[in-house]
Design an enzyme around this catalytic site. Structure first.
Site, mmCIF file in Angstrom:
data_model
loop_
_atom_site.group_PDB
_atom_site.id
_atom_site.type_symbol
_atom_site.label_atom_id
_atom_site.label_comp_id
_atom_site.label_asym_id
_atom_site.label_seq_id
_atom_site.Cartn_x
_atom_site.Cartn_y
_atom_site.Cartn_z
ATOM 1 N N ASP A 151 0.867 -1.178 0.000
ATOM 2 C CA ASP A 151 0.000 0.000 0.000
ATOM 3 C C ASP A 151 0.907 1.233 0.000
ATOM 4 O O ASP A 151 2.143 1.115 -0.142
ATOM 5 C CB ASP A 151 -1.012 -0.039 1.166
ATOM 6 C CG ASP A 151 -0.365 0.168 2.532
ATOM 7 O OD1 ASP A 151 0.882 0.271 2.616
ATOM 8 O OD2 ASP A 151 -1.108 0.215 3.537
ATOM 9 N N CYS A 192 3.313 -3.056 4.018
ATOM 10 C CA CYS A 192 2.448 -1.935 4.410
ATOM 11 C C CYS A 192 3.163 -1.201 5.542
ATOM 12 O O CYS A 192 4.376 -1.381 5.724
ATOM 13 C CB CYS A 192 1.042 -2.399 4.776
ATOM 14 S SG CYS A 192 0.886 -3.483 6.207
ATOM 15 N N THR A 209 2.918 -1.464 8.832
ATOM 16 C CA THR A 209 3.360 -2.364 9.913
ATOM 17 C C THR A 209 3.574 -3.802 9.451
ATOM 18 O O THR A 209 4.135 -4.612 10.200
ATOM 19 C CB THR A 209 2.273 -2.415 11.003
ATOM 20 O OG1 THR A 209 1.054 -2.878 10.391
ATOM 21 C CG2 THR A 209 2.042 -1.047 11.637
ATOM 22 N N HIS A 235 9.851 -24.227 9.948
ATOM 23 C CA HIS A 235 8.773 -24.948 10.634
ATOM 24 C C HIS A 235 7.391 -24.692 10.034
ATOM 25 O O HIS A 235 6.505 -25.529 10.185
ATOM 26 C CB HIS A 235 8.741 -24.559 12.121
ATOM 27 C CG HIS A 235 9.838 -25.190 12.919
ATOM 28 N ND1 HIS A 235 9.818 -25.267 14.296
ATOM 29 C CD2 HIS A 235 11.001 -25.779 12.531
ATOM 30 C CE1 HIS A 235 10.913 -25.877 14.725
ATOM 31 N NE2 HIS A 235 11.654 -26.177 13.671
ATOM 32 N N HIS A 276 6.629 -31.169 10.827
ATOM 33 C CA HIS A 276 6.059 -29.845 10.524
ATOM 34 C C HIS A 276 5.061 -29.926 9.370
ATOM 35 O O HIS A 276 4.075 -29.189 9.344
ATOM 36 C CB HIS A 276 7.175 -28.855 10.221
ATOM 37 C CG HIS A 276 8.192 -28.769 11.318
ATOM 38 N ND1 HIS A 276 7.867 -28.347 12.577
ATOM 39 C CD2 HIS A 276 9.503 -29.131 11.353
ATOM 40 C CE1 HIS A 276 8.946 -28.412 13.346
ATOM 41 N NE2 HIS A 276 9.945 -28.896 12.634
#
Ligand code: RB5
Length: 151
Positions: free
Chosen positions: A8, A65, A67, A98, A133
């Site tokens: 963004d 973005c 954060t 993992h 995993h």
């Protein structure tokens, strides 16, 4: 590797720098926007990349973005996507080993460029370990298919 990227407005600059870095390293990059620092809504861009990853038209995706959080929340709504927003190199490595994370979310406002690129490089270079995993990831895939569970 074939990679789809999007951002963004709050991740635009880091996306542009990341694309340059990936192309110099020989990756095939598909830029899914945005194309400027003008304000846009991140879900539309997260879905572009997450959809390409889920469809198998790219190997992995990268979203940026402010954060990394909104991109990550949105991308994880798409079945087959395992998006993560690591804040350290070790975190990024474990998300590959993992969790076989197939979308990397970065926060331009929170990460210094140097840290973001160290996370990016580690995430691209680390392989999934498989084994136990893989069993856990198939349990997540089952949840995507069968939630809510019949009572
Ligand atoms: C945009 O201001 C910001 O909210 C967005 O880039 C992101 O950080 C949301 O999670």
């Amino acid at each position: 590797m074939k990679l789809a990227l999007a951002a963004d407005h709050a991740g635009f600059e880091l996306k542009q720098m990341t694309i340059g870095r990936l192309e110099r390293a020989g990756h095939e990059v598909i830029d899914m926007g945005t194309d400027s620092g003008e304000s846009v809504d991140y879900p539309e861009y997260a879905v572009r990349v997450a959809g390409a990853v889920a469809a198998g038209s790219v190997d992995r995706g990268i979203l940026v973005c402010g954060t990394g959080l909104g991109m990550c929340i949105t991308a994880n709504k798409i079945a087959g996507v395992r998006a993560v927003g690591p804040c350290s190199v070790e975190h990024a490595v474990m998300s590959r080993r993992h969790n076989d994370a197939n979308v990397l979310c970065l926060g331009q406002r929170l990460l210094e460029d140097k840290t973001a690129f160290a996370i990016l490089d580690a995430w691209l270079e680390t392989d999934f370990e498989g084994g136990r995993h893989a069993r856990r990831l198939s349990q997540i895939a089952d949840l995507e298919k069968h939630w809510p569970a019949p009572r």
